[in-house]
Write an enzyme that holds these catalytic residues in place. Structure first.
Site, PDB file in Angstrom:
ATOM      1  N   LYS A 173       1.117  10.694   2.875  1.00 36.63           N
ATOM      2  CA  LYS A 173       0.828  10.093   1.920  1.00 36.63           C
ATOM      3  C   LYS A 173       0.254   8.683   2.093  1.00 36.63           C
ATOM      4  O   LYS A 173       0.496   7.573   2.862  1.00 36.63           O
ATOM      5  CB  LYS A 173       2.088   9.476   1.515  1.00 36.63           C
ATOM      6  CG  LYS A 173       2.362   8.751  -0.293  1.00 36.63           C
ATOM      7  CD  LYS A 173       3.288   7.487  -0.242  1.00 36.63           C
ATOM      8  CE  LYS A 173       2.649   6.276  -0.039  1.00 36.63           C
ATOM      9  NZ  LYS A 173       1.626   5.932  -0.933  1.00 36.63           N
ATOM     10  N   GLU A 248       4.388   0.913  12.884  1.00 39.75           N
ATOM     11  CA  GLU A 248       3.273   0.086  13.417  1.00 39.75           C
ATOM     12  C   GLU A 248       3.021  -0.958  12.104  1.00 39.75           C
ATOM     13  O   GLU A 248       2.804  -0.701  10.981  1.00 39.75           O
ATOM     14  CB  GLU A 248       1.852   0.567  13.584  1.00 39.75           C
ATOM     15  CG  GLU A 248       1.798   1.684  14.660  1.00 39.75           C
ATOM     16  CD  GLU A 248       2.255   0.592  16.118  1.00 39.75           C
ATOM     17  OE1 GLU A 248       2.188  -0.453  16.052  1.00 39.75           O
ATOM     18  OE2 GLU A 248       3.094   1.251  16.845  1.00 39.75           O
ATOM     19  N   CYS A 282      -4.512  -5.559  11.189  1.00 42.33           N
ATOM     20  CA  CYS A 282      -3.214  -5.950  11.684  1.00 42.33           C
ATOM     21  C   CYS A 282      -3.410  -6.906  13.055  1.00 42.33           C
ATOM     22  O   CYS A 282      -2.697  -7.514  13.476  1.00 42.33           O
ATOM     23  CB  CYS A 282      -2.402  -4.721  12.128  1.00 42.33           C
ATOM     24  SG  CYS A 282      -3.496  -3.515  12.872  1.00 42.33           S
ATOM     25  N   GLU A 381       2.121 -13.816   8.375  1.00 39.89           N
ATOM     26  CA  GLU A 381       1.060 -12.865   8.322  1.00 39.89           C
ATOM     27  C   GLU A 381       0.393 -13.216   6.979  1.00 39.89           C
ATOM     28  O   GLU A 381       0.910 -13.041   6.064  1.00 39.89           O
ATOM     29  CB  GLU A 381       1.239 -11.531   8.610  1.00 39.89           C
ATOM     30  CG  GLU A 381       0.261 -10.760   8.351  1.00 39.89           C
ATOM     31  CD  GLU A 381       0.451  -9.096   8.783  1.00 39.89           C
ATOM     32  OE1 GLU A 381       1.255  -8.759   7.932  1.00 39.89           O
ATOM     33  OE2 GLU A 381      -0.140  -8.608   9.465  1.00 39.89           O
TER      34      GLU A 381
HETATM   35  P1  NAD Z   1       2.584  -1.606   2.868  1.00 39.07           P
HETATM   36  O1  NAD Z   1       4.120  -1.545   3.842  1.00 39.07           O
HETATM   37  O2  NAD Z   1       2.653  -2.370   1.479  1.00 39.07           O
HETATM   38  O3  NAD Z   1       2.288  -0.112   2.413  1.00 39.07           O
HETATM   39  C1  NAD Z   1       1.907   0.749   3.565  1.00 39.07           C
HETATM   40  C2  NAD Z   1       2.126   2.225   2.998  1.00 39.07           C
HETATM   41  O4  NAD Z   1       3.602   2.311   2.978  1.00 39.07           O
HETATM   42  C3  NAD Z   1       1.328   2.661   1.807  1.00 39.07           C
HETATM   43  O5  NAD Z   1       1.091   3.871   1.926  1.00 39.07           O
HETATM   44  C4  NAD Z   1       2.591   2.435   0.998  1.00 39.07           C
HETATM   45  O6  NAD Z   1       2.471   3.203  -0.365  1.00 39.07           O
HETATM   46  C5  NAD Z   1       3.720   2.827   1.450  1.00 39.07           C
HETATM   47  N1  NAD Z   1       5.046   2.495   1.090  1.00 39.07           N
HETATM   48  C6  NAD Z   1       5.510   1.458   0.144  1.00 39.07           C
HETATM   49  N2  NAD Z   1       6.648   1.264  -0.029  1.00 39.07           N
HETATM   50  C7  NAD Z   1       7.142   2.405   0.502  1.00 39.07           C
HETATM   51  C8  NAD Z   1       8.574   2.996   0.679  1.00 39.07           C
HETATM   52  N3  NAD Z   1       9.757   2.173  -0.086  1.00 39.07           N
HETATM   53  N4  NAD Z   1       8.667   3.975   1.141  1.00 39.07           N
HETATM   54  C9  NAD Z   1       7.881   4.625   1.794  1.00 39.07           C
HETATM   55  N5  NAD Z   1       6.579   4.407   1.882  1.00 39.07           N
HETATM   56  C10 NAD Z   1       6.106   3.075   1.069  1.00 39.07           C
HETATM   57  O7  NAD Z   1       1.451  -2.182   3.777  1.00 39.07           O
HETATM   58  P2  NAD Z   1      -0.192  -2.411   2.957  1.00 39.07           P
HETATM   59  O8  NAD Z   1      -0.209  -3.589   2.274  1.00 39.07           O
HETATM   60  O9  NAD Z   1      -0.647  -1.060   2.723  1.00 39.07           O
HETATM   61  O10 NAD Z   1      -0.834  -2.766   4.560  1.00 39.07           O
HETATM   62  C11 NAD Z   1      -0.760  -4.020   5.073  1.00 39.07           C
HETATM   63  C12 NAD Z   1       0.068  -4.296   6.184  1.00 39.07           C
HETATM   64  O11 NAD Z   1      -0.211  -3.209   7.100  1.00 39.07           O
HETATM   65  C13 NAD Z   1      -0.125  -5.698   6.865  1.00 39.07           C
HETATM   66  O12 NAD Z   1       0.973  -6.002   7.100  1.00 39.07           O
HETATM   67  C14 NAD Z   1      -0.838  -5.124   8.339  1.00 39.07           C
HETATM   68  O13 NAD Z   1      -0.486  -5.935   9.283  1.00 39.07           O
HETATM   69  C15 NAD Z   1      -0.177  -3.637   8.443  1.00 39.07           C
HETATM   70  N6  NAD Z   1      -1.008  -3.058   9.462  1.00 39.07           N
HETATM   71  C16 NAD Z   1      -0.415  -2.809  10.678  1.00 39.07           C
HETATM   72  C17 NAD Z   1      -1.011  -1.883  11.532  1.00 39.07           C
HETATM   73  C18 NAD Z   1      -0.616  -1.716  12.709  1.00 39.07           C
HETATM   74  O14 NAD Z   1      -1.226  -0.809  13.389  1.00 39.07           O
HETATM   75  N7  NAD Z   1       0.560  -2.472  13.549  1.00 39.07           N
HETATM   76  C19 NAD Z   1      -2.284  -1.717  11.239  1.00 39.07           C
HETATM   77  C20 NAD Z   1      -3.137  -1.705   9.944  1.00 39.07           C
HETATM   78  C21 NAD Z   1      -2.116  -2.586   9.000  1.00 39.07           C
END
Ligand code: NAD
Length: 480
Positions: A173, A248, A282, A381
């Site tokens: 997803k 992550e 990130c 962040e």
């Molecule tokens: P997000 O948590 O909003 O979404 C990430 C994914 O989770 C998306 O596919 C989203 O649709 C899904 N999602 C959202 N709610 C969900 C739920 N209730 N159940 C299951 N899936 C759900 O994050 P984002 O805005 O897409 O990404 C930005 C964040 O990602 C930042 O905090 C960044 O630091 C982090 N990030 C971390 C890493 C790492 O490796 N540590 C790498 C890239 C990004």
């Protein structure tokens, strides 16, 4: 115009639980495509497809699975430029960086393909005669892969490739605002002959289908990258069902500059860590901790460097940074910028967007100073082109400031002092600690992950991914 689709059991399906327009973040009036959203029924179908493909996929030899991954790599490489341009239009990453990311995806596929024929397991001498005791790695089963939008190609591949080579099948997803790119990527994989059901793509909103993935179907493991809020919730749901998970999550990465740093060499690295991808990594540097003796010289060099950054549409090959990815990103990052203008000294600021960039989600990069350690700009962040500078009286105070964070993903130190370098690598509380290198830009063959609220403490990429995507069996056989 691009359209998202689901790929389930080898069939392309356009789901009908709603649509969303996708607009180009570099020019918001321009519609790039349409997202077709899934409901619970598609997630359930994907589980059935992944489950029925599992037996034959997991029974293939590693060498045979490797051949599939090599074909995916070749196919992605041949179609790279199309994927690059689509991702630029969908989420706004500058084209030069996006080209690097897609090639990273190709290399990851080849790296994990080679694992199909690598030695695994160990022979452990038995204390009994005539017994052979050894370990072997077996797949987990059906793995859920949930990805963010900021690395729309590399992050999915660094999860899917090791999952597949280890013999698992996958339900992926992607993030809503990276789903057109996800669809094209899976089309390329499908054209390369990946068997039906081995990889299943389900496009939809996390808020609508997330709970179905995590609570209604029976995944055997979940690999998630995204925000800490979503990740900790997913971790709780997985723990409740006692399935393997890795999350992550966010970061608030620090770069420390000591008095002896060579500013000409290191300022470009600090700037790159903070502002490439418009700070939406990130691992982006969002705190810059500077030893007092070099503060003024560093501040002047930083001002000059930031003033020269080119903010331009993603398809402009000379863009240093592009827009932020979406209207919600624009709103969230802009509120931090307003806070900085109200409560901080603006130490450095980039120019307005170049011609052609007036209509996008462009945010001028800024560096804020004069803040105490409790300020939201120092603690939270931002995930945008905003960095905060702090002063430290010496190395010890700098490391202490670095560690004053709930996050612990990546940290850097700039110095020529070997003793401080080693102490920093020991003492900094981050999963990736780097000397004279920016906080971002880590390599795929090395473990990737964080401490504290940045990660569930497993590691992705490199050999570490193979541990996550397998279960270890201890085998014993007596010769009778
Ligand atoms: P997000 O948590 O909003 O979404 C990430 C994914 O989770 C998306 O596919 C989203 O649709 C899904 N999602 C959202 N709610 C969900 C739920 N209730 N159940 C299951 N899936 C759900 O994050 P984002 O805005 O897409 O990404 C930005 C964040 O990602 C930042 O905090 C960044 O630091 C982090 N990030 C971390 C890493 C790492 O490796 N540590 C790498 C890239 C990004």
């Amino acid at each position: 115009m691009w359209n998202s689709r689901n790929w389930i059991g080898g069939e392309w399906i356009t789901p009908s639980a709603g649509t969303c327009a996708v607009n180009n973040p570099s020019c918001v009036q321009e519609q790039v495509g349409v997202l077709h959203l899934s409901d619970a029924s598609q997630v359930i179908q994907a589980e059935e497809a992944a489950r029925s493909a599992l037996a034959s996929w997991s029974r293939l030899t590693g060498a045979a699975r490797a051949e599939h991954l090599y074909r995916l790599a070749g196919s992605l490489e041949s179609n790279a430029e199309e994927v690059v341009r689509l991702a630029c239009l969908e989420m706004g990453k500058p084209i030069a960086e996006m080209r690097g990311e897609v090639m990273r995806g190709v290399h990851l596929l080849r790296y994990y393909a080679a694992e199909g024929v690598r030695a695994v397991g160990a022979v452990i001498p038995s204390s009994e005669r005539d017994v052979l005791q050894y370990t072997k790695k077996v797949p987990l089963g059906v793995v859920g892969v949930i990805t963010p939008w900021n690395f729309p190609v590399a992050i999915p591949i660094w999860k899917i490739a090791p999952a597949l080579i280890c013999g698992n099948t996958v339900i992926w997803k992607p993030a809503e605002i990276a789903s057109l790119t996800a669809t094209r990527l899976v089309e390329i994989f499908a054209e390369a002959g990946l068997p039906p059901g081995v990889l299943n793509l389900v496009v939809g909103k996390g808020s609508q289908i997330g709970d179905v993935l995590l609570e209604k179907i029976s995944l055997d493991a979940v690999s998630f990258t995204g925000s800490t809020a979503t990740g900790t919730r997913i971790a709780q749901l997985c723990a409740k069902r006692n399935i393997k998970y890795q999350t992550e999550m966010g970061g608030k990465n620090a770069a420390i500059v000591l008095n002896d740093a060579d500013l000409e060499k290191i300022v470009p690295m600090v700037v790159s860590g903070a502002f490439r991808s418009a700070g939406q990594k990130c691992t982006a540097t969002s705190r810059i901790i500077v030893e007092s003796g070099i503060y003024d010289a560093f501040a002047s060099a930083l001002q000059r460097a930031v003033a020269e950054l080119k903010l331009a549409p993603a398809l402009d090959p000379s863009a240093y940074l592009g827009p932020v990815a979406s209207s919600s990103q624009y709103g969230a990052v802009t509120s931090f910028v307003q806070l900085a203008r109200k409560e901080a000294e603006i130490l450095a600021e980039g120019p307005p967007p170049a011609t052609g960039g007036e209509q996008g989600y462009f945010i001028r990069p800024i560096v804020a100073a004069g803040l105490n350690v409790q300020h939201p700009l120092v603690r939270e962040e931002v995930f945008g082109p905003v960095a905060a500078v702090l002063q430290a009286s010496d190395f010890d105070e700098a490391v202490s400031l670095c560690n004053q964070s709930v996050y612990g993903l990546s940290a850097s130190l700039f110095t020529e002092n070997l003793s401080y370098a080693h102490r920093f690598l020991d003492e900094a509380q981050a999963g990736m600690v780097r000397v004279n290198q920016e906080t971002a830009g880590v390599e795929y063959q090395a473990p990737f992950g964080g401490m504290k609220l940045s990660s569930s403490h497993t590691r992705e990429q490199g050999q570490a991914a193979l541990d996550f995507y397998t279960e270890t069996k201890t085998c014993a056989i007596r010769y009778v």
